[in-house]
Every structure is written in structure tokens, then in C-alpha cells.
Design a protein around this motif. Structure first.
Motif, PDB file in Angstrom:
ATOM      1  N   THR A  39       0.827  -1.217   0.000  1.00 46.89           N
ATOM      2  CA  THR A  39       0.000   0.000   0.000  1.00 46.89           C
ATOM      3  C   THR A  39       0.855   1.258   0.000  1.00 46.89           C
ATOM      4  OG1 THR A  39      -0.099  -0.030   2.438  1.00 46.89           O
ATOM      5  CG2 THR A  39      -1.849  -1.178   1.229  1.00 46.89           C
ATOM      6  N   ILE A  40       2.077   1.150  -0.489  1.00 48.07           N
ATOM      7  CA  ILE A  40       2.998   2.286  -0.418  1.00 48.07           C
ATOM      8  C   ILE A  40       2.469   3.502  -1.164  1.00 48.07           C
ATOM      9  CG2 ILE A  40       4.309   1.428  -2.412  1.00 48.07           C
ATOM     10  CD1 ILE A  40       6.802   2.626  -1.147  1.00 48.07           C
ATOM     11  N   TYR A  41       1.690   3.291  -2.250  1.00 53.08           N
ATOM     12  CA  TYR A  41       1.167   4.404  -3.040  1.00 53.08           C
ATOM     13  C   TYR A  41      -0.352   4.541  -2.944  1.00 53.08           C
ATOM     14  CZ  TYR A  41       5.775   4.445  -5.288  1.00 53.08           C
ATOM     15  OH  TYR A  41       7.128   4.516  -5.532  1.00 53.08           O
ATOM     16  N   ASP A 465       9.753  -0.462  -3.259  1.00 52.83           N
ATOM     17  CA  ASP A 465       9.834   0.313  -4.500  1.00 52.83           C
ATOM     18  C   ASP A 465      10.696   1.561  -4.321  1.00 52.83           C
ATOM     19  OD1 ASP A 465       8.582   0.728  -7.306  1.00 52.83           O
ATOM     20  OD2 ASP A 465       8.279   2.650  -6.303  1.00 52.83           O
ATOM     21  N   SER A 466      10.669   2.160  -3.141  1.00 52.31           N
ATOM     22  CA  SER A 466      11.462   3.369  -2.912  1.00 52.31           C
ATOM     23  C   SER A 466      12.954   3.077  -3.000  1.00 52.31           C
ATOM     24  CB  SER A 466      11.123   3.966  -1.540  1.00 52.31           C
ATOM     25  OG  SER A 466       9.779   4.383  -1.494  1.00 52.31           O
ATOM     26  N   GLU A 467      13.375   1.924  -2.497  1.00 49.89           N
ATOM     27  CA  GLU A 467      14.787   1.563  -2.585  1.00 49.89           C
ATOM     28  C   GLU A 467      15.201   1.316  -4.031  1.00 49.89           C
ATOM     29  OE1 GLU A 467      16.452  -0.875   0.979  1.00 49.89           O
ATOM     30  OE2 GLU A 467      14.368  -1.510   0.739  1.00 49.89           O
ATOM     31  N   HIS A 514      -0.416   1.252  -8.153  1.00 54.12           N
ATOM     32  CA  HIS A 514      -0.365   2.691  -8.417  1.00 54.12           C
ATOM     33  C   HIS A 514       1.063   3.229  -8.463  1.00 54.12           C
ATOM     34  CE1 HIS A 514      -4.659   2.547  -7.831  1.00 54.12           C
ATOM     35  NE2 HIS A 514      -4.505   2.125  -6.592  1.00 54.12           N
ATOM     36  N   GLY A 515       2.026   2.346  -8.612  1.00 57.21           N
ATOM     37  CA  GLY A 515       3.417   2.753  -8.727  1.00 57.21           C
ATOM     38  C   GLY A 515       3.946   2.501 -10.124  1.00 57.21           C
ATOM     39  N   ASP A 615      -5.637  -0.612 -16.356  1.00 55.87           N
ATOM     40  CA  ASP A 615      -4.460  -0.716 -15.503  1.00 55.87           C
ATOM     41  C   ASP A 615      -3.190  -0.469 -16.300  1.00 55.87           C
ATOM     42  OD1 ASP A 615      -6.097  -1.307 -13.402  1.00 55.87           O
ATOM     43  OD2 ASP A 615      -5.904  -3.473 -13.614  1.00 55.87           O
ATOM     44  N   GLU A 616      -3.139  -0.973 -17.524  1.00 56.43           N
ATOM     45  CA  GLU A 616      -1.963  -0.767 -18.353  1.00 56.43           C
ATOM     46  C   GLU A 616      -1.797   0.708 -18.707  1.00 56.43           C
ATOM     47  OE1 GLU A 616       0.337  -2.808 -19.067  1.00 56.43           O
ATOM     48  OE2 GLU A 616      -0.562  -4.646 -18.313  1.00 56.43           O
ATOM     49  N   ALA A 617      -2.901   1.416 -18.873  1.00 58.56           N
ATOM     50  CA  ALA A 617      -2.815   2.842 -19.169  1.00 58.56           C
ATOM     51  C   ALA A 617      -2.137   3.580 -18.025  1.00 58.56           C
ATOM     52  CB  ALA A 617      -4.216   3.400 -19.415  1.00 58.56           C
ATOM     53  N   GLU A 618      -2.518   3.232 -16.799  1.00 58.02           N
ATOM     54  CA  GLU A 618      -1.875   3.865 -15.647  1.00 58.02           C
ATOM     55  C   GLU A 618      -0.390   3.528 -15.606  1.00 58.02           C
ATOM     56  OE1 GLU A 618      -2.443   4.337 -10.826  1.00 58.02           O
ATOM     57  OE2 GLU A 618      -3.078   2.480 -11.792  1.00 58.02           O
TER      58      GLU A 618
END
Length: 663
Positions: A39-41, A465-467, A514-515, A615-618
Motif C-alpha cells: 500500500t505504499i502508493y 519500491d522506494s529503494e 499505483h506505482g 491498468d496498463e494505461a496507468e
């Protein structure tokens, strides 16, 4: 912009130097994707300020500054301000923006939050905010006055703040000032990009969460008897005939024959079951390792298993495909059966990759001492077959003695046993083989569970993901510095730069909800715009190891640029029970006078049908945002159309930005 917009149309292919190609295709490609449940994003309309504060820095670290700017603006301008949020908001506004991108409204907002910050208690965040303001003031004034104070204050900041400021102000802070800041940094980019055990941990981001294995017992292979009537008739006749033996004289010859008949039959049955059970056990194992009646088109299970075994192939193992064929077919049969009706088939297959890898490694470790079986074939108990034959001979001797005793019932006994005894032996042998197969399944399941637990433990320190984004950002900074060094370009001659990254072919993708998508390897292109011309450099970056190789470059003057084109197309994406979405596809291309196409940049949706494209568009929008394309397009358009006059144009943009900032 809608429909098709074309400016001086050209085509698509990037050439770095000579015959080296630099294809910049940013978009969805057919790759193995790993989706992490995190849920990071994730942020919703009703989330608290604290939750938004958790997500916003993740967006900034993850190379999505515009989304971070939006969240921090909501916090700062809605009564939830703090020095930390003001610092990150200013950083997000300035990130990935050049002089021409910062408007008077941006300057006004930064001044407003600066006043808010000054009214709050002093801490490390307000100090970092002051450093940003002083650096921007130096850039705006374009003079060295005060640089010593600003650079010294930058050097006093914690290493993490230094990294953030250097990374997000890279398009604004260049030249000598950039050199001075690098000299003050507590972290050296060349070494810091390998921090946090990158070589051990980065690959784990592209591994899916493992699915727990299930116990699987191979089916027992038995002889099919279509007509069982002869067996039952023969057995009945044999039993009744044995009872008839007792009607007659009880001579010594009779008792001797009867004892031999019973003993021989018992030995034959006992060791016949043992031998036949072993044969059925081996036959079942071999059947499981033989090709099944498979459809013409291989399944995802088939493709992944084949790939895992190709990757596990030992060196100089020319007959590896034949050697490992049994294990491959066993796995294909087992998991095609298991997943035949799986609701989440595609993701389950990916989560089983660890198990296929383990079986492939185990087969490779056994090379070359074994033939192509699942495991070494178990040996039968010594002498079972010989004892069965001996028992049969004793039975025949007993029948002979009974014949000499005038017991003519031996004829129906022999005939009935001929039909019934093999069926009885096979029945009990099949049960014995089933126990063996169950023991095999239990032993294999225990080994698979041990590997499952080991693999779960190994993935426990998987990077987030941030790393991954931080390592990628450090890599790009290092590649840019190397391009400057190899090109022998002084910082004072560098006017601006562009860094573009795309997925390298045949690499896996890792995504969090969402990343932006992350890839195991990238093609990174650095375009250095100097006072004397352009240097375009392309390298292959292995995100797992940080290795950089296959450099290709090209140097050309501004007067060699022939044309640029930008094609924009809009596509409607439909999803059941949801509003239609517009997806914008862009293609930018840059060509030299000699016809060489030096740059092709694309971001487009590439999916099979519109209902899957949401989803692919995002993902594609996020990929474009993190690829550097949004920054590159306006700058490259200006370079293409104005040539050498672009330098004066950039100076004018800088002067306008300076006025906006000071007003």
C-alpha cells in the motif's frame, strides 16, 4: 491536444554512433510482470493527513514528483503544515523542472510556504529548506556571491538530505555549483549506489511471493482388465476344486502334494506381490515422466518450466534437454492438472516459479550421475523375483504329487489359478505401489516445504519500491557524471542535460499498486547539451548488479539537426461499469541532416483489448513520468527547431524564470 498533431514528420529509430541503435520505446511490453501487494502508493479521499504524509514522500522518492507535489500541497495549504512537509513540498515543486517549467505561480507558492516555514520552530527540516532557497537564489542571480555560505550549509546537512537535494534539483543546479555540492556530499554516488546490500537484495524485488506447494501423488499404473468374468470364474473353480481334494484316500503322497501346493502358492503370492508392486511403482514413476497428451499450444506452465530448466543447464551439458526431460514432463503433467481450473491462473503460475527453479537446480546438481528420472529409481528387495519363480516351481511339484495321488481336481485348480492368481497378485501389488508412491509424495513434499520456507526467509529482506527507485536514480546520476568525464566536458560548458531510461529487452517487470513499473535492466540515454554541441550517450544498465556496459555515443553540432516530429493520438479506454478514459499516445523523433535518426521516444498503450487497458494505461503514464520523457520532449523540440539559437533561447528562459522568482 487531441486527435493527431504532427510537427515536421519523421520516423522512429535511435542511432548512437556508427551502427549502434538507441531505441527509446517507453510503454507496455510483453514481459513477465511481478505485482507486489503493498500500500505504499495507496491513498483515498478520506485518508488522514498522517496517511497522506506517508504516501507523498514515497511518490517523491519513487520518481513521481507531480503526485507528491499534489499531496504535499493539500497538506501544507489546508492547515496541516510542518517544516518537514514544507521542505518536501518545495523539493517536489522543483523536482524534474527546468528554468522554463517554473512559472510565476510556482515561485509565489514557494515564497508563501517559505513564510510559513519561517514562523515554525527551527529544526533540521527548516535548515534543509533554507539550503534549497539559498541554492535557488544562487542559480537565479548567476553569480558566485554567497556560494561559499550556501555550499557550506549544504555540507552541514545529513547525508540523506544532501542526496534528496542533489537528486531533485539536478536540472536547476549545474555547472560549477554542482561540482561544489558534489565535493561537499557525505555520500559518493559511485559507491552509495551499491549500498544496502544491493547485489544481494535487488533481484528479489522481481520475484513474486511464493505459492505454498501441495502434496501430489502420482497415479498407479495397473493393467486394465476389460472382462473380469474369467478371473471370478477361475477363482471360484480353483477354490471349489481345492475343497474337492479332501474327498478321497488321505495318503502320504496326498499330504506331501497338498503341503507343497499351499507353500508354493503362498511363496508365489508373497513375493509376486513384492516384485509386481516394485514394477508398478517404477512404471508409475516413469509414466509421470513421459510426455502426456498435451495440446498443440504450450501452456504458461509449460513455457515457464522450460525456461527454468534452460537457465539451470550446467556448463557443457550438451544432452541436458534429454537428461532433464523426465523431470520437466513430470512437472508439466503435475501442475497443468493442478492449475487447470485455477481462477487466478496467470499469477499462480508466476508464484510457482520458485518451485520450478528448485526442481531444475536439483536436477542440475545430480548431473551427470543419473539418468532422466525424477529421482534415483528405488531398488527392489533382493531375490523377490527368484523366490516368486521358486514358489511357482514348488506349486507345480505339489500339483504333480497330487496327480500321482489320483486327485484329478488339480486340472481345474491349475486352470482357475492361471486366471485368478495374477489378478490377486496385481490387486495387492497395486496397493503396495500406492503406499510407495504416497511415501514418495510425502518425502518430496517435505523437501518442497523446506525450500518454500527457505525461500520465504530469503525474500524477507526484499527491497521496496522506494529503494529500487533510489538505486535507479543514483545509477542515472553516475551515468551522467561518467558521460561528462568521458566526453571531457567541463561543467561550465554544460547548459542542460536529459536522462532517459527504457526497459531493456527480455527483462522482468516489478510493479506495486499505483506505482511505476521497474525493470531488471534498462537502456539509459544521456543527452548533454553544451555550448559547442550535443553529445548523446547510451549504455545498458543492470539494475540488479549496477553493472554498466555496452556504451555507444554520438557527437553532433546543433546545425546538424534536420527535423523533429511529435505525434499525439488519443484512444478511448473502456471498462465495464466505469467511465471512459482517454489515453494519450505520444511519439517524438529527432533526425540529423544525413538522415540518421538520433532519438525516438514513445509512450503508448500496448494491450490486446480495451477492457484490459485501464491498468496498463496507468502503468504507461507512470512509466513515461519516470522515464524522463516528460522533461525531454519540450527541451528537444526547442533544440530541434532553433538549432544553435537554442542556447540564447535557454538563457532567455532562465532570465524570465529569475524575474518570476524575484517578483
Amino acid at each position: 491536444m487531441s486527435g493527431d498533431t504532427i510537427v515536421d514528420g519523421i520516423e522512429s529509430q535511435n542511432i548512437a554512433s556508427g551502427n549502434a541503435q538507441v531505441d527509446q520505446q517507453i510503454g507496455t511490453q510483453v514481459v513477465d510482470s511481478v505485482f507486489h501487494d503493498t500500500t505504499i502508493y495507496n491513498v483515498t479521499e478520506g485518508d488522514t493527513a498522517e496517511r497522506r504524509h506517508e504516501v507523498a514522500p514515497a511518490y517523491l522518492t519513487g520518481d513521481l514528483p507531480r503526485r507528491a507535489e499534489e499531496l504535499f500541497a493539500e497538506l501544507v495549504f489546508s492547515g496541516h503544515q510542518s517544516t518537514e512537509r514544507i521542505y518536501f513540498y518545495v523539493l517536489a515543486v522543483l523536482s524534474e523542472r527546468g528554468f522554463g517549467d517554473l512559472t510565476a505561480d510556482h515561485a509565489r507558492r514557494i515564497r508563501d510556504v517559505g513564510k510559513l516555514c519561517a514562523s515554525l520552530p527551527e529544526d533540521e527540516w527548516s535548515q534543509a529548506h533554507r539550503v534549497i532557497r539559498s541554492l535557488i537564489e544562487l542559480v537565479r542571480s548567476d553569480s558566485g556571491d554567497g556560494s561559499f555560505t550556501a555550499v557550506t550549509a549544504f555540507g552541514d546537512l545529513p547525508a540523506e538530505r544532501q542526496d534528496e537535494i542533489s537528486r531533485h534539483l539536478s536540472l536547476l543546479v549545474t555547472g560549477v555549483l554542482d561540482q561544489q555540492l558534489d565535493a561537499e556530499r557525505k555520500h559518493e554516488v559511485s559507491t552509495e549506489r551499491f549500498s544496502r546490500k544491493r547485489d544481494e537484495r535487488a533481484r528479489k524485488f522481481f520475484e513474486p511471493d511464493p505459492t505454498k506447494p501441495a502434496r501430489y501423488r502420482t497415479r498407479t499404473s495397473t493393467t486394465d482388465i476389460d472382462d473380469r468374468r474369467p478371473v471370478f470364474i477361475g477363482g471360484t473353480v480353483a477354490v471349489l476344486s481345492v475343497a474337492g481334494l479332501f474327498f478321497g484316500p488321505m495318503s502320504l503322497l496326498f499330504w506331501g502334494g497338498l503341503v507343497l501346493l499351499i507353500a508354493g502358492s503362498a511363496v508365489t503370492t508373497r513375493y509376486g506381490i513384492e516384485h509386481t508392486g516394485h514394477v508398478l511403482h517404477l512404471a508409475s514413476r516413469r509414466d509421470a515422466a513421459r510426455p502426456a497428451d498435451a495440446p498443440t499450444e504450450p501452456s504458461q506452465v509449460d513455457k515457464l518450466i522450460e525456461r527454468c530448466f534452460r537457465e539451470a543447464c550446467p556448463l557443457d551439458a550438451q544432452d541436458w534437454p534429454e537428461y532433464a526431460a523426465g523431470c520437466r514432463w513430470y512437472l508439466r503433467r503435475r501442475f497443468n492438472d493442478w492449475l487447470r481450473y485455477d481462477q487466478d491462473y496467470s499469477q499462480t503460475v508466476k508464484r510457482l516459479k520458485w518451485l520450478f527453479d528448485w526442481h531444475a537446480r536439483r536436477a542440475a546438481q545430480q548431473w551427470p550421475g543419473l539418468d532422466s528420472q525424477l529421482q534415483p529409481e528405488p531398488a527392489a528387495r533382493g531375490g523377490a523375483r527368484n523366490r516368486q519363480v521358486a514358489g511357482a516351481l514348488v506349486t507345480v511339484a505339489g500339483l504333480a504329487l497330487l496327480g500321482f495321488a489320483h486327485r484329478w481336481q488339480i486340472v481345474p485348480i491349475a486352470a482357475g489359478s492361471w486366471f485368478a492368481l495374477p489378478a490377486v497378485i496385481e490387486f495387492f501389488a497395486a496397493r503396495r505401489a500406492t503406499r510407495f508412491l504416497l511415501a514418495d509424495a510425502d518425502a518430496l513434499f517435505e523437501q518442497e516445504m523446506a525450500e518454500y520456507k527457505r525461500w520465504r526467509d530469503e525474500l524477507s529482506d526484499r527491497p521496496n519500491d522506494s529503494e529500487i527507485a533510489r538505486w535507479l536514480a543514483l545509477d542515472k546520476a553516475y551515468i551522467k557524471a561518467e558521460a561528462l568525464r568521458r566526453g571531457d566536458i567541463a561543467e561550465r560548458d554544460l547548459i542542460s542535460h536529459i536522462v532517459l531510461n527504457e526497459r531493456a529487452p527480455y527483462t522482468r517487470r516489478g510493479v506495486v499498486p499505483h506505482g511505476p513499473p521497474r525493470y531488471e535492466a534498462y537502456q539509459v540515454m544521456v543527452i548533454l547539451l553544451t555550448r559547442h554541441g550535443v553529445r548523446a550517450s547510451r549504455v545498458h544498465l543492470d539494475l540488479i548488479t549496477g553493472e554498466i556496459k555496452n556504451e555507444a555515443w554520438n557527437v553532433f553540432g546543433y546545425d546538424r539537426i534536420a527535423s523533429a516530429s511529435l505525434t499525439v493520438q488519443e484512444k478511448t479506454v473502456k471498462r465495464p461499469e466505469e467511465p471512459d478514459r482517454k489515453v494519450r499516445n505520444r511519439d517524438f523523433r529527432l533526425r540529423l541532416l544525413d538522415g540518421m535518426e538520433i532519438l525516438a521516444v514513445s509512450d503508448h498503450v500496448d494491450v490486446e483489448n480495451d477492457t484490459e487497458a485501464d491498468d496498463e494505461a496507468e502503468l504507461n503514464q507512470l512509466a513515461a513520468a519516470t522515464s524522463g520523457m516528460d522533461v525531454a520532449l519540450p527541451m528537444l523540440e526547442a533544440v530541434a527547431h532553433k538549432g544553435r539559437d537554442w542556447i540564447e533561447f535557454e538563457n532567455d528562459r532562465r532570465a524570465m524564470w529569475s524575474r518570476n522568482w524575484s517578483e
